[in-house]
Design a protein around this motif. Structure first.
Motif, PDB file in Angstrom:
ATOM      1  N   PRO A  59       0.830  -1.217   0.000  1.00 13.75           N
ATOM      2  CA  PRO A  59       0.000   0.000   0.000  1.00 13.75           C
ATOM      3  C   PRO A  59       0.860   1.260   0.000  1.00 13.75           C
ATOM      4  CG  PRO A  59       0.012  -1.004   2.175  1.00 13.75           C
ATOM      5  CD  PRO A  59       0.723  -1.961   1.269  1.00 13.75           C
ATOM      6  N   ARG A  60       0.347   2.297  -0.605  1.00  9.01           N
ATOM      7  CA  ARG A  60       1.051   3.568  -0.653  1.00  9.01           C
ATOM      8  C   ARG A  60       0.922   4.287   0.690  1.00  9.01           C
ATOM      9  NH1 ARG A  60      -1.030   6.009  -6.504  1.00  9.01           N
ATOM     10  NH2 ARG A  60      -0.246   4.265  -7.812  1.00  9.01           N
ATOM     11  N   PRO A  61       1.986   4.917   1.129  1.00 10.50           N
ATOM     12  CA  PRO A  61       1.881   5.668   2.403  1.00 10.50           C
ATOM     13  C   PRO A  61       0.980   6.887   2.241  1.00 10.50           C
ATOM     14  CG  PRO A  61       4.011   6.048   1.346  1.00 10.50           C
ATOM     15  CD  PRO A  61       3.343   4.958   0.550  1.00 10.50           C
ATOM     16  N   ARG A  62       0.093   7.055   3.154  1.00  9.54           N
ATOM     17  CA  ARG A  62      -0.842   8.174   3.132  1.00  9.54           C
ATOM     18  C   ARG A  62      -0.727   8.969   4.422  1.00  9.54           C
ATOM     19  NH1 ARG A  62      -6.474   5.342   0.928  1.00  9.54           N
ATOM     20  NH2 ARG A  62      -5.627   4.558  -1.073  1.00  9.54           N
ATOM     21  N   ALA A  63      -0.926  10.268   4.280  1.00 14.82           N
ATOM     22  CA  ALA A  63      -0.887  11.133   5.455  1.00 14.82           C
ATOM     23  C   ALA A  63      -2.141  10.892   6.282  1.00 14.82           C
ATOM     24  CB  ALA A  63      -0.810  12.602   5.038  1.00 14.82           C
ATOM     25  N   PRO A  64      -2.006  10.800   7.603  1.00 13.90           N
ATOM     26  CA  PRO A  64      -3.200  10.582   8.439  1.00 13.90           C
ATOM     27  C   PRO A  64      -4.145  11.774   8.379  1.00 13.90           C
ATOM     28  CG  PRO A  64      -1.278  11.082   9.797  1.00 13.90           C
ATOM     29  CD  PRO A  64      -0.770  10.929   8.399  1.00 13.90           C
ATOM     30  N   LYS A  65      -5.422  11.453   8.247  1.00 12.40           N
ATOM     31  CA  LYS A  65      -6.454  12.485   8.192  1.00 12.40           C
ATOM     32  C   LYS A  65      -7.330  12.390   9.441  1.00 12.40           C
ATOM     33  CE  LYS A  65      -6.749  12.411   3.131  1.00 12.40           C
ATOM     34  NZ  LYS A  65      -7.673  12.237   1.964  1.00 12.40           N
TER      35      LYS A  65
END
Length: 204
Positions: A59-65
């Motif tokens: 999975p691609r790293p995503r910024a926490p929302k």
């Protein structure tokens, strides 16, 4: 038969047993809802296993929302082997899953992606199986405290005489004697013993 097909066959048999027990008329509504949730999770796990076995990209790293607060959705019990009481057929499913996890090809496949562990550990707990070594988490050992970091214990309580002065306040000074004040009277000398100063006649 490849590993994904073997896992799907195990999940199909598990879902069939869940559906048969869930269709009973004398089943409590809470148990029926729990079995429906389990059936959904099992179907999702079979599809997810096939995707990972085919070599899904990480999975691609995503910024926490920030997520708004929502009521917690119902979840499956976390007690080991909780499904064995309402569905006795799950014991046979557990044996088939154990045989699959002991296969060297499965062990090698699980070692290629840690997402297999997150997928299979809840299933093992539901069926009452202890995760094999290939599914156990590698926890980092705790670091030992550095030598000399512990403060020595205080043996004496601080009092008004040995307490350090507070920061910002001057240290107390001794009073300076006034030269104009009259001199103090000296204390009388110590009184000698009665036998020396005034001999007792009864002892003579």
């Amino acid at each position: 038969m490849d590993l994904a097909a073997r896992f799907r066959a195990i999940i199909d048999g598990f879902c069939k047993a869940v559906a048969v027990r869930g269709a009973a008329r004398n089943l409590a509504p809470d148990t029926r809802a729990l079995l429906l949730l389990l059936w959904t999770r099992l179907r999702r796990a079979a599809a997810r296993f096939a995707i990972l076995a085919a070599g899904a990209p990480p999975p691609r790293p995503r910024a926490p929302k920030p997520r708004p607060a929502r009521p917690r959705a119902p979840d499956l019990p976390r007690r080991r082997g909780w499904i064995l009481a309402p569905i006795p057929e799950a014991a046979g499913i557990a044996g088939r899953l154990r045989a699959l996890l002991e296969d060297p090809a499965t062990i090698a496949l699980i070692g290629t992606d840690p997402r297999f562990g997150r997928l299979l550990r809840p299933l093992c707990r539901t069926l009452g199986l202890r995760p094999p070594p290939c599914l156990r988490r590698n926890r980092a050992p705790r670091a030992a405290p550095a030598f000399g970091t512990r403060w020595p214990r205080q043996t004496t309580r601080p009092t008004a005489s040995n307490a350090p002065p507070r920061s910002g306040s001057p240290a107390p000074r001794r009073p300076v004697p006034d030269p104009a004040a009259p001199p103090r009277r000296a204390a009388p000398p110590a009184i000698a013993r009665c036998a020396d100063a005034c001999p007792c006649p009864l002892l003579g």
